[in-house]
Design a protein around this motif. Structure first.
Motif, PDB file in Angstrom:
ATOM      1  N   GLN A 200       0.905  -1.087  -0.096  1.00 31.73           N
ATOM      2  CA  GLN A 200       0.009   0.026  -0.001  1.00 31.73           C
ATOM      3  C   GLN A 200       1.038   1.422  -0.085  1.00 31.73           C
ATOM      4  OE1 GLN A 200      -1.984  -0.836   3.685  1.00 31.73           O
ATOM      5  NE2 GLN A 200      -3.790  -1.816   2.771  1.00 31.73           N
ATOM      6  N   LEU A 201       1.960   1.167   0.783  1.00 29.82           N
ATOM      7  CA  LEU A 201       2.932   2.397   0.695  1.00 29.82           C
ATOM      8  C   LEU A 201       3.475   2.718  -0.322  1.00 29.82           C
ATOM      9  CD1 LEU A 201       4.237   4.415   2.650  1.00 29.82           C
ATOM     10  CD2 LEU A 201       5.943   2.748   3.078  1.00 29.82           C
ATOM     11  N   LYS A 202       4.027   1.591  -1.224  1.00 30.37           N
ATOM     12  CA  LYS A 202       4.411   1.816  -2.454  1.00 30.37           C
ATOM     13  C   LYS A 202       3.599   2.482  -3.449  1.00 30.37           C
ATOM     14  CE  LYS A 202       7.770  -1.906  -2.329  1.00 30.37           C
ATOM     15  NZ  LYS A 202       8.360  -3.146  -3.038  1.00 30.37           N
ATOM     16  N   LYS A 203       2.132   1.970  -3.383  1.00 31.73           N
ATOM     17  CA  LYS A 203       1.499   2.746  -4.103  1.00 31.73           C
ATOM     18  C   LYS A 203       1.326   4.269  -4.001  1.00 31.73           C
ATOM     19  CE  LYS A 203      -1.040  -1.521  -5.207  1.00 31.73           C
ATOM     20  NZ  LYS A 203      -2.270  -2.260  -4.638  1.00 31.73           N
ATOM     21  N   ALA A 204       1.009   4.530  -2.480  1.00 34.41           N
ATOM     22  CA  ALA A 204       0.491   5.713  -2.091  1.00 34.41           C
ATOM     23  C   ALA A 204       1.784   6.952  -2.467  1.00 34.41           C
ATOM     24  CB  ALA A 204       0.466   5.634  -0.548  1.00 34.41           C
ATOM     25  N   ILE A 205       3.078   6.284  -2.027  1.00 34.92           N
ATOM     26  CA  ILE A 205       4.149   7.218  -2.544  1.00 34.92           C
ATOM     27  C   ILE A 205       4.186   7.491  -4.016  1.00 34.92           C
ATOM     28  CG2 ILE A 205       6.874   6.980  -2.740  1.00 34.92           C
ATOM     29  CD1 ILE A 205       6.207   7.544  -0.027  1.00 34.92           C
ATOM     30  N   ALA A 206       3.946   6.525  -4.655  1.00 40.02           N
ATOM     31  CA  ALA A 206       3.757   6.820  -6.474  1.00 40.02           C
ATOM     32  C   ALA A 206       2.637   7.737  -6.680  1.00 40.02           C
ATOM     33  CB  ALA A 206       3.713   5.609  -6.895  1.00 40.02           C
ATOM     34  N   LYS A 207       1.589   7.909  -5.995  1.00 42.82           N
ATOM     35  CA  LYS A 207       0.517   8.568  -6.261  1.00 42.82           C
ATOM     36  C   LYS A 207       0.504  10.058  -5.753  1.00 42.82           C
ATOM     37  CE  LYS A 207      -2.754   5.250  -7.419  1.00 42.82           C
ATOM     38  NZ  LYS A 207      -4.221   4.841  -6.913  1.00 42.82           N
ATOM     39  N   THR A 208       1.480  10.350  -4.842  1.00 43.84           N
ATOM     40  CA  THR A 208       1.606  11.514  -4.262  1.00 43.84           C
ATOM     41  C   THR A 208       1.560  13.014  -5.163  1.00 43.84           C
ATOM     42  OG1 THR A 208       2.918  10.670  -2.574  1.00 43.84           O
ATOM     43  CG2 THR A 208       2.490  12.816  -2.457  1.00 43.84           C
ATOM     44  N   ARG A 209       0.710  13.683  -4.959  1.00 43.98           N
ATOM     45  CA  ARG A 209       0.473  14.966  -5.816  1.00 43.98           C
ATOM     46  C   ARG A 209       1.046  16.072  -4.909  1.00 43.98           C
ATOM     47  NH1 ARG A 209      -5.215  15.953  -8.676  1.00 43.98           N
ATOM     48  NH2 ARG A 209      -4.165  18.040  -8.778  1.00 43.98           N
ATOM     49  N   ARG A 210       2.307  16.760  -5.299  1.00 38.24           N
ATOM     50  CA  ARG A 210       3.044  17.882  -4.351  1.00 38.24           C
ATOM     51  C   ARG A 210       2.055  19.020  -4.329  1.00 38.24           C
ATOM     52  NH1 ARG A 210       9.218  18.946  -5.827  1.00 38.24           N
ATOM     53  NH2 ARG A 210       9.753  19.953  -4.053  1.00 38.24           N
TER      54      ARG A 210
END
Ligand SMILES: NC(=O)c1ccc[n+]([C@@H]2O[C@H](COP(=O)([O-])OP(=O)(O)OC[C@H]3O[C@@H](n4cnc5c(N)ncnc54)[C@H](OP(=O)(O)O)[C@@H]3O)[C@@H](O)[C@H]2O)c1
Length: 253
Positions: A200-210
């Motif tokens: 889940q963390l890997k997906k969340a990090i990839a989807k982060t919008r600055r």
């Protein structure tokens, strides 16, 4: 391992307990006098020492103080610390507490700012877990419900060492990049205090919008501030759930 911890509050104090329990030799320091650390010292075996001593002859240093305190650390404090000693920043920027910091407001990643202040590379870790969760959610390696925490920074060996410390705290780690990329684990990101496992963390990090970080950071904080300070730690599960709701469009949990 020998570990020095600057700041012995909710996060730093928890790390003192976890590292000491695992057999590490911990030194710790605070702002208001080491006499106040006597009880924690007798509980854990860690030593309360001066700021100058806490960074001397250690294998890793943790800085866990409010961000507004960072520029008040003595200039050149870390000059004699060997270059290969990881310095970990657990901090987060909250303008309500820290005042407005122009560089961060203009987009500088928070830990890059910390690194510039102390004139040393930083490893960013432990910033995105609520203290209550850090205290209570750690699990043994291999447990399917084990949570994961991100680690970022520019030195692979330092990140590996910090990952071993996260393991001691009961968490998997995810090294996703450099300190310039560390905005991905800042307040307002889907990885922030949402208690995720590694996939889940890997997906969340990839989807982060600055662009969404400041607004969502303030949304998360406004929910927390509806509660009394003494509720912050016991209500960690409710807070994490609320943070997930804020980011639900980005998360697959
Ligand atoms: N609380 C959380 O759930 C959480 C989660 C993740 C990250 N963080 C971040 O981690 C950092 C620490 O948070 P916290 O909640 O643990 O803070 P805290 O409970 O307020 O504790 C702060 C600690 O820092 C010490 N301190 C302050 N200025 C200092 C200085 N100049 N030199 C040495 N020690 C100093 C304080 O000493 P005294 O006790 O003597 O005042 C205290 O021990 C913050 O940036 C926070 O945003 C917090």
């Amino acid at each position: 391992m020998k570990i020095g911890i600057i700041g012995v509050g909710n996060i730093g104090g928890t790390l003192v307990r976890q590292y000491s329990k695992a057999g590490h030799h911990v030194k710790m320091t605070n702002a208001s006098g080491i006499e106040k650390l006597k009880d924690l010292a007798s509980e854990t075996g860690a030593s309360g020492v001066s700021l100058a001593d806490v960074i001397n002859d250690v294998d890793a240093i943790i800085i866990s103080i409010p961000m507004l305190e960072v520029p008040k650390l003595p200039k050149g404090l870390f000059e004699k610390v060997p270059a290969n000693t990881p310095i970990v920043d657990t901090g987060n920027y909250y303008p309500l507490r820290d005042g407005k910091i122009a560089d961060i407001e203009n987009g500088m990643p928070e830990s890059v700012w910390v690194s510039n202040q102390i004139r040393r590379p930083i490893i960013k870790a432990y910033n995105n877990i609520l203290a209550g969760s850090l205290m209570n959610s750690g699990r043994s390696k291999g447990d399917p419900q084990r949570l994961a925490l991100p680690v970022s920074g520019d030195n692979k060996e330092s990140k590996n060492l910090v990952s071993t410390l996260l393991d001691v705290s009961g968490f998997d780690s995810y090294d996703y990049g450099t300190l310039e990329e560390s905005w991905r684990q800042q307040p307002g990101s889907p990885a922030y205090c949402t208690d995720l496992n590694l996939s889940q963390l890997k997906k969340a990090i990839a989807k982060t919008r600055r662009d969404l970080l400041p607004g969502r950071r303030d949304l998360g904080l406004s929910f927390i501030l509806k509660h009394k300070p003494e509720q912050f730690i016991p209500l960690y599960k409710e807070f994490a759930q609320h943070f997930r709701v804020i980011y639900e469009s980005d998360l697959e949990v």
